[in-house]
Write an enzyme that holds these catalytic residues in place. Structure first.
Site, PDB file in Angstrom:
ATOM      1  N   HIS A   5      82.122 -12.027   3.838  1.00 44.88           N
ATOM      2  CA  HIS A   5      82.101 -10.572   3.935  1.00 44.88           C
ATOM      3  C   HIS A   5      82.481  -9.932   2.608  1.00 44.88           C
ATOM      4  O   HIS A   5      83.011 -10.584   1.724  1.00 44.88           O
ATOM      5  CB  HIS A   5      83.039 -10.066   5.051  1.00 44.88           C
ATOM      6  CG  HIS A   5      84.484 -10.365   4.815  1.00 44.88           C
ATOM      7  ND1 HIS A   5      85.114 -11.434   5.408  1.00 44.88           N
ATOM      8  CD2 HIS A   5      85.422  -9.757   4.061  1.00 44.88           C
ATOM      9  CE1 HIS A   5      86.381 -11.466   5.029  1.00 44.88           C
ATOM     10  NE2 HIS A   5      86.594 -10.455   4.205  1.00 44.88           N
ATOM     11  N   GLU A  56      83.579  -5.786   5.817  1.00 39.25           N
ATOM     12  CA  GLU A  56      84.895  -5.558   6.420  1.00 39.25           C
ATOM     13  C   GLU A  56      85.344  -4.179   5.972  1.00 39.25           C
ATOM     14  O   GLU A  56      85.527  -3.934   4.773  1.00 39.25           O
ATOM     15  CB  GLU A  56      85.893  -6.601   5.940  1.00 39.25           C
ATOM     16  CG  GLU A  56      87.319  -6.325   6.371  1.00 39.25           C
ATOM     17  CD  GLU A  56      88.325  -7.235   5.695  1.00 39.25           C
ATOM     18  OE1 GLU A  56      89.418  -6.738   5.377  1.00 39.25           O
ATOM     19  OE2 GLU A  56      88.025  -8.425   5.477  1.00 39.25           O
ATOM     20  N   HIS A  74      77.832  -1.996  -6.069  1.00 38.77           N
ATOM     21  CA  HIS A  74      77.216  -1.550  -4.828  1.00 38.77           C
ATOM     22  C   HIS A  74      77.071  -2.729  -3.876  1.00 38.77           C
ATOM     23  O   HIS A  74      77.221  -3.868  -4.265  1.00 38.77           O
ATOM     24  CB  HIS A  74      75.838  -0.917  -5.092  1.00 38.77           C
ATOM     25  CG  HIS A  74      74.878  -1.861  -5.757  1.00 38.77           C
ATOM     26  ND1 HIS A  74      74.741  -1.937  -7.116  1.00 38.77           N
ATOM     27  CD2 HIS A  74      74.024  -2.785  -5.252  1.00 38.77           C
ATOM     28  CE1 HIS A  74      73.844  -2.858  -7.420  1.00 38.77           C
ATOM     29  NE2 HIS A  74      73.391  -3.396  -6.295  1.00 38.77           N
ATOM     30  N   GLU A 122      72.641  -0.041  -2.123  1.00 38.76           N
ATOM     31  CA  GLU A 122      71.290  -0.139  -2.669  1.00 38.76           C
ATOM     32  C   GLU A 122      70.351  -0.651  -1.584  1.00 38.76           C
ATOM     33  O   GLU A 122      70.651  -1.630  -0.906  1.00 38.76           O
ATOM     34  CB  GLU A 122      71.250  -1.101  -3.856  1.00 38.76           C
ATOM     35  CG  GLU A 122      69.876  -1.231  -4.474  1.00 38.76           C
ATOM     36  CD  GLU A 122      69.831  -2.206  -5.649  1.00 38.76           C
ATOM     37  OE1 GLU A 122      68.903  -2.084  -6.453  1.00 38.76           O
ATOM     38  OE2 GLU A 122      70.717  -3.086  -5.740  1.00 38.76           O
TER      39      GLU A 122
END
Length: 128
Positions: A5, A56, A74, A122
C-alpha cells in the site's frame, strides 16, 4: 516481494473516503480505529489487498490538515479512457487539475486530478 500500500495522511476521513470511493470508484476494504493512539486507518482500492496495492488513508484525529512535502509526486491509476475518466470525475464533483491529453515529450495520454487534501492522482490511459 510486492507493494502492499501507499499511505496518505488525510485531514477529514469522511471527505477523503467519499472522494476515493464515490469519485474515483474505489471500495473501502477495511477500517480500524485506534482510540488510544487517536487515529484511524482506512484502506481503499479497486480489488482485494491480496491481489493488488491499495491506499492507506491515515486520519490522526487531532490534525485537520497537512503540508504536502515537495518530495511526494503522485499516485497513478490506469484507466481505459483518460478523457472519459476526467468527465466522469468532474461529474462526480472531483477536481481535474490537468485535462487528459498526451504527456509532454511523449504520446501516453495522461491527466491529473486532486483529492480533497491536495494529493495528486495521475490517470494513465491504458495503451491499446
Amino acid at each position: 516481494m510486492r507493494i502492499l500500500h501507499t499511505m496518505l495522511r488525510v485531514g477529514d476521513l469522511g471527505r477523503s473516503l467519499a472522494f476515493y470511493t464515490e469519485v474515483l470508484g474505489m471500495r473501502e476494504l477495511r477500517r480500524t480505529d485506534y482510540p488510544t493512539g487517536r487515529f484511524t486507518l482506512a484502506f481503499v482500492g479497486y480489488g482485494p489487498e491480496s491481489e493488488g496495492a491499495v491506499l492507506e488513508l491515515t486520519h490522526n484525529w487531532d490534525t485537520s490538515s497537512y503540508d504536502i512535502g515537495n518530495g511526494f509526486g503522485h499516485v497513478a491509476i490506469e484507466v481505459p479512457d483518460a478523457y472519459a475518466a476526467c468527465e466522469e470525475i468532474k461529474a462526480r464533483g472531483g477536481k481535474v487539475v490537468r485535462e487528459a491529453g498526451p504527456m509532454k515529450h511523449g504520446t501516453t495520454v495522461i491527466a491529473f486530478v486532486e483529492d480533497p487534501d491536495g494529493y495528486k492522482i495521475e490517470l494513465i490511459q491504458k495503451k491499446a
